[in-house]
Design an enzyme around this catalytic site. Sequence first.
Site, short mmCIF file in Angstrom:
data_model
loop_
_atom_site.label_atom_id
_atom_site.label_comp_id
_atom_site.label_asym_id
_atom_site.label_seq_id
_atom_site.Cartn_x
_atom_site.Cartn_y
_atom_site.Cartn_z
N ALA A 22 0.80 -1.22 0.00
CA ALA A 22 0.00 0.00 0.00
C ALA A 22 0.84 1.27 0.00
O ALA A 22 0.42 2.31 -0.53
CB ALA A 22 -0.94 0.00 1.21
N ARG A 34 -6.44 0.70 6.44
CA ARG A 34 -6.26 0.20 7.81
C ARG A 34 -5.96 1.32 8.81
O ARG A 34 -5.96 1.09 10.01
CB ARG A 34 -5.13 -0.83 7.85
CG ARG A 34 -5.43 -2.13 7.13
CD ARG A 34 -4.28 -3.12 7.31
NE ARG A 34 -4.57 -4.38 6.66
CZ ARG A 34 -4.34 -4.65 5.39
NH1 ARG A 34 -3.84 -3.71 4.62
NH2 ARG A 34 -4.62 -5.83 4.87
N GLN A 99 0.52 -6.49 -3.72
CA GLN A 99 -0.59 -6.74 -2.82
C GLN A 99 -1.74 -5.76 -3.09
O GLN A 99 -2.81 -5.90 -2.51
CB GLN A 99 -0.13 -6.58 -1.36
CG GLN A 99 0.94 -7.57 -0.93
CD GLN A 99 1.49 -7.23 0.44
OE1 GLN A 99 2.25 -6.28 0.61
NE2 GLN A 99 1.10 -8.00 1.44
N ILE A 101 -4.74 -3.49 -4.86
CA ILE A 101 -5.90 -3.74 -5.73
C ILE A 101 -6.29 -2.50 -6.52
O ILE A 101 -7.32 -2.49 -7.19
CB ILE A 101 -7.11 -4.23 -4.90
CG1 ILE A 101 -7.53 -3.19 -3.87
CG2 ILE A 101 -6.79 -5.57 -4.22
CD1 ILE A 101 -8.80 -3.53 -3.11
N HIS A 119 -4.00 -9.95 -4.61
CA HIS A 119 -5.32 -9.77 -3.99
C HIS A 119 -6.37 -9.31 -4.98
O HIS A 119 -7.44 -8.86 -4.58
CB HIS A 119 -5.20 -8.80 -2.82
CG HIS A 119 -4.26 -9.28 -1.74
ND1 HIS A 119 -3.55 -8.44 -0.92
CD2 HIS A 119 -3.91 -10.54 -1.37
CE1 HIS A 119 -2.81 -9.15 -0.09
NE2 HIS A 119 -3.01 -10.43 -0.35
N SER A 193 5.60 -2.06 1.65
CA SER A 193 4.84 -3.12 2.31
C SER A 193 5.30 -3.26 3.76
O SER A 193 6.50 -3.25 4.05
CB SER A 193 5.02 -4.46 1.60
OG SER A 193 4.36 -5.50 2.32
N ASN A 218 10.76 1.27 2.58
CA ASN A 218 9.50 1.49 3.29
C ASN A 218 9.63 2.68 4.22
O ASN A 218 10.73 3.01 4.67
CB ASN A 218 9.11 0.24 4.09
CG ASN A 218 7.63 0.20 4.44
OD1 ASN A 218 6.78 0.49 3.60
ND2 ASN A 218 7.31 -0.14 5.67
N ILE A 236 8.65 7.18 -0.33
CA ILE A 236 8.95 6.33 -1.48
C ILE A 236 9.17 7.15 -2.75
O ILE A 236 10.05 6.85 -3.56
CB ILE A 236 7.84 5.27 -1.65
CG1 ILE A 236 7.94 4.27 -0.49
CG2 ILE A 236 7.95 4.55 -2.99
CD1 ILE A 236 6.79 3.30 -0.40
#
Length: 250
Positions: A22, A34, A99, A101, A119, A193, A218, A236
């Site tokens: 993400a 999250r 990961q 979407i 995912h 990640s 990260n 990033i």
Amino acid sequence: MRLEDFAARLRGCREIVFFTGAGISTESGVPDFRSPGGIWTRYQPVYFDEFLNNEEARVRYWRMKKESHELYKNVKPNIGHYSIAAFEKRGQLLGLITQNIDGLHGLAGVSPAKMIELHGTDRKVTCLSCGKELAPEPIYEQLEEAIVPSPCDACHGLLKPATISFGQQMPIDAMRRAQEWSQAAEIFVVVGSSLVVEPAASFPVIAKQSGAFLAIINRDPTPLDSLADFNHRGAIGDFFIKLQSLLTNG
């Protein structure tokens, strides 16, 4: 290891695997669901068997998905996505495992043959019975007047965004290919990640055990930092700006 040395190692490699989470998309405006106040904190999770068997659960699921779709339907790839796509154009990308979407890697130009969306993707809606794929926009427009979409027009099966839900089996072929890429990588680069979601977080370990040079990029520390040959903490986008400059001018 200095960033300059990492860039030099990348420049000579033809078997690079990127693994993204993400964190690579937050700078495009894609929310981290999250985080406190994020969508996942405001909706009760809908497990796959609930979606299949419970109308109320389907209503709740589609309401959540419509809200998330509205939040990022117009977001664009950022320099991180475009930088990874550039490795494919240079013939250096063995594969990209993501990961995410949000579909931004595809929009940046990474080809389907070089990408595994572990995912699934919110850029498609599929029929769970016949597998027909549909564009999401007309489906979400239906939800202005309905609480769930109409059944599949081909077989009357249930429609669902093409993402993996809690309790839904991970795609077997995608997991197999991701493992093969991890085992074959010369350099395995984790970007954005937290490396806490399994089974996806096992791929950097597989790569390292298979002899790959492991890099982790990260904002925050991860559980696998001690395994990495190169760690970078920070934004990033800034990292890829510096890396692209070194790859171009180094």
